[in-house]
Design a protein around this motif. Structure first.
Motif, PDB file in Angstrom:
ATOM      1  N   SER A  15       0.803  -1.224   0.000  1.00  0.00           N
ATOM      2  CA  SER A  15       0.000   0.000   0.000  1.00  0.00           C
ATOM      3  C   SER A  15       0.834   1.271   0.000  1.00  0.00           C
ATOM      4  N   SER A  16       2.155   1.160   0.141  1.00  0.00           N
ATOM      5  CA  SER A  16       3.017   2.341   0.212  1.00  0.00           C
ATOM      6  C   SER A  16       3.209   2.956  -1.167  1.00  0.00           C
ATOM      7  N   SER A  17       3.364   4.270  -1.197  1.00  0.00           N
ATOM      8  CA  SER A  17       3.528   4.964  -2.473  1.00  0.00           C
ATOM      9  C   SER A  17       4.817   4.554  -3.179  1.00  0.00           C
ATOM     10  N   ASN A  18       5.855   4.169  -2.417  1.00  0.00           N
ATOM     11  CA  ASN A  18       7.125   3.799  -3.040  1.00  0.00           C
ATOM     12  C   ASN A  18       7.210   2.314  -3.382  1.00  0.00           C
ATOM     13  N   TYR A  19       6.077   1.603  -3.373  1.00  0.00           N
ATOM     14  CA  TYR A  19       6.060   0.222  -3.854  1.00  0.00           C
ATOM     15  C   TYR A  19       6.355   0.193  -5.345  1.00  0.00           C
ATOM     16  N   ILE A  20       6.025   1.288  -6.037  1.00  0.00           N
ATOM     17  CA  ILE A  20       6.360   1.462  -7.446  1.00  0.00           C
ATOM     18  C   ILE A  20       7.114   2.781  -7.579  1.00  0.00           C
ATOM     19  N   TRP A  21       7.734   3.002  -8.717  1.00  0.00           N
ATOM     20  CA  TRP A  21       8.440   4.255  -8.947  1.00  0.00           C
ATOM     21  C   TRP A  21       7.454   5.363  -9.305  1.00  0.00           C
ATOM     22  N   PRO A  22       7.781   6.616  -8.972  1.00  0.00           N
ATOM     23  CA  PRO A  22       6.914   7.736  -9.351  1.00  0.00           C
ATOM     24  C   PRO A  22       6.997   8.028 -10.845  1.00  0.00           C
ATOM     25  N   ILE A  23       5.968   8.664 -11.359  1.00  0.00           N
ATOM     26  CA  ILE A  23       6.037   9.146 -12.743  1.00  0.00           C
ATOM     27  C   ILE A  23       7.145  10.195 -12.809  1.00  0.00           C
TER      28      ILE A  23
END
Length: 481
Positions: free
Chosen positions: A458-466
């Motif tokens: 659920s963390s925002s940094n589980y994927i890379w940002p645009i």
């Protein structure tokens, strides 16, 4: 003014400093009237697609390293930003050079594919069949680039297939001012990836004339193999089985034969990395020829990262502690050594001094077998799954037999298959994909530069940002929440 067609310099979000992307030599920017005027020039543009995949920020090395840095098998010994310390520490920002570079290189490959497809439709410069072959190669490259980007910048398919995906660019951009495009859904991107691969399979050749071409250019089995990976990420096990059955024999020894082409496991594990690089297991690899233009820089090469510097060493809590990698009975253990600091190092890629020309494996037959085995296990065919698993293990340890408790239930067998993937593909960039497709936490890990925190799904940094570059040039895109 002559109209120029930019083949590897379409500025979609080129804010990061990267000499390869900013190369404006005639090789990558030539008059449109000339670029497709002869068969040899058309072939040069096809070869250019693979050169873009070969970029050191993409499959030329760094993309695989980034995936390993974000996963849990390696500790980091170098705290410099240029060595990807922020990637390992799970705290990259949208302005990070690496975040921008991967996006830029991926979309440059996509746009070059779009240009080639549009220019070859209806061409009379080459035969209709050859044009279809080239278009199919472009669709494979586009599919691989989109799959790599969707894995990196969007939530896992199993988590939210209706969530924000990527801008879906299917038409060429040959001039500035055409960058505004909203994000399609994750499912729409996957649908396009599979559409491209299905169409590519139809028109790709079954084989080429040399083992190098069979390894470095897309053929039918290449598209099929990638489909087994894509469907596995989607948890579409029936389709993994359907595709796997095309290129895996019913019984052991598992292999695929067509014409003069054979795809199967190498007889020894070491042969994959210390042999010719173009053996029967190599379905698709990124080659490096004896040319300075095809040489990654030190910090971007796999051998320098894992062995020469090393920037990454095997984590004490990772799969390197598995018995299979700590016994002389399993040949895979021979590719792990210790340095003077008592760190375990991976030496799959051993050309650790310049010019760093280890071939980069992208698709191996072992992965197809384990993808197929996992799908069979998920569909409760434990006998077939176990046989496939045993084939992979026995290639590196001929006398090994899995204990009954490791394979006698669906849950136990799936866990054993997961462990085997970690052992088999260590350092090849697949671990992050496996964690994310199974919606698992990215574990905390220790390294010489400290401790990287765990990352929840659920963390925002589980994927890379645009990337910031795309956000600044595309008015219709929105960042990840």
């Amino acid at each position: 003014m002559k109209k120029y067609i930019l083949l590897s310099l379409i500025v979609l979000s080129l804010t990061a400093c990267n000499s390869d992307l900013l190369d404006t030599t005639p090789k990558t920017s030539i008059p449109e009237a000339e670029a497709y005027s002869t068969p040899s020039k058309i072939l040069a543009q096809v070869n250019n697609l693979y050169r873009l995949l070969q970029n050191q920020s993409f499959y030329g090395g760094r993309y695989l390293v980034f995936n390993e840095q974000r996963a849990d098998e390696f500790g980091q010994s170098d705290g410099n930003a240029a060595a990807g310390s922020a990637v390992w520490n799970q705290n990259v920002a949208s302005t990070n050079d690496f975040v921008n570079n991967v996006w830029s290189v991926g979309y440059t490959a996509i746009n070059a594919s779009n240009i080639l497809i549009s220019k070859l439709e209806g061409t009379t410069v080459v035969s209709e069949n050859l044009a279809k072959n080239y278009i199919a190669e472009a669709k494979f490259v586009r599919a691989l680039a989109y799959f790599s980007l969707i894995q990196t910048y969007a939530k896992p398919y199993a988590l939210d297939k209706n969530g924000l995906g990527l801008p879906l660019r299917l038409t060429p951009i040959t001039s500035a001012g055409n960058n505004d495009l909203a994000r399609s859904t994750i499912e729409e991107i996957y649908n396009q990836i599979l559409k491209d691969l299905n169409e590519a399979e139809t028109d790709l050749p079954t084989e080429y004339t040399t083992s190098l071409l069979n390894t470095s250019r897309a053929k039918k089995v290449t598209a099929i193999a990638l489909k087994t990976r894509v469907y596995l990420v989607q948890n579409n096990f029936d389709k993994v089985i359907e595709e796997g059955q095309k290129i895996i024999s019913i019984n052991a020894p598992y292999q695929y034969n067509t014409g003069n082409l054979t795809q199967k496991l190498e007889p020894t594990y070491n042969a994959i990395f210390t042999g010719s690089y173009t053996g029967p297991e190599a379905i698709f690899s990124i080659p490096f020829a004896n040319s300075t233009t095809e040489t990654p820089t030190a910090q971007s090469s796999l051998a320098f990262t894992y062995l020469g510097q090393p920037i990454l060493y095997l984590a004490t809590e990772g799969i390197a502690n598995d018995p299979a990698l700590n016994t002389t009975d399993d040949s895979r253990a021979s590719l792990i050594i210790k340095n003077s600091a008592n760190q375990k190092l991976l030496k799959k890629f051993s050309l650790a001094t310049a010019p760093f020309r280890d071939y980069v494996p992208v698709l191996r037959y072992a992965e197809v077998l384990l993808n197929y085995a996992e799908a069979k296990a998920q569909n409760n065919d434990l006998a077939t799954a176990t046989s496939l698993l045993q084939a992979v293990r026995n290639r590196s340890n001929p006398s090994f037999v899995f204990p009954t408790t490791a394979i006698n239930t669906k849950e136990a067998l799936l866990q054993t298959l997961s462990t085997e993937r970690r052992i088999e593909f260590l350092g090849e960039g697949l671990r992050l994909m496996d964690l994310q497709r199974n919606l698992q936490t990215l574990p905390a890990k220790k390294g010489a530069i400290g401790t990287a925190p765990l990352v929840l799904v659920s963390s925002s940094n589980y994927i890379w940002p645009i990337p910031s570059g795309e956000l600044s040039t595309n008015k219709l895109i929105v960042p990840n929440p």
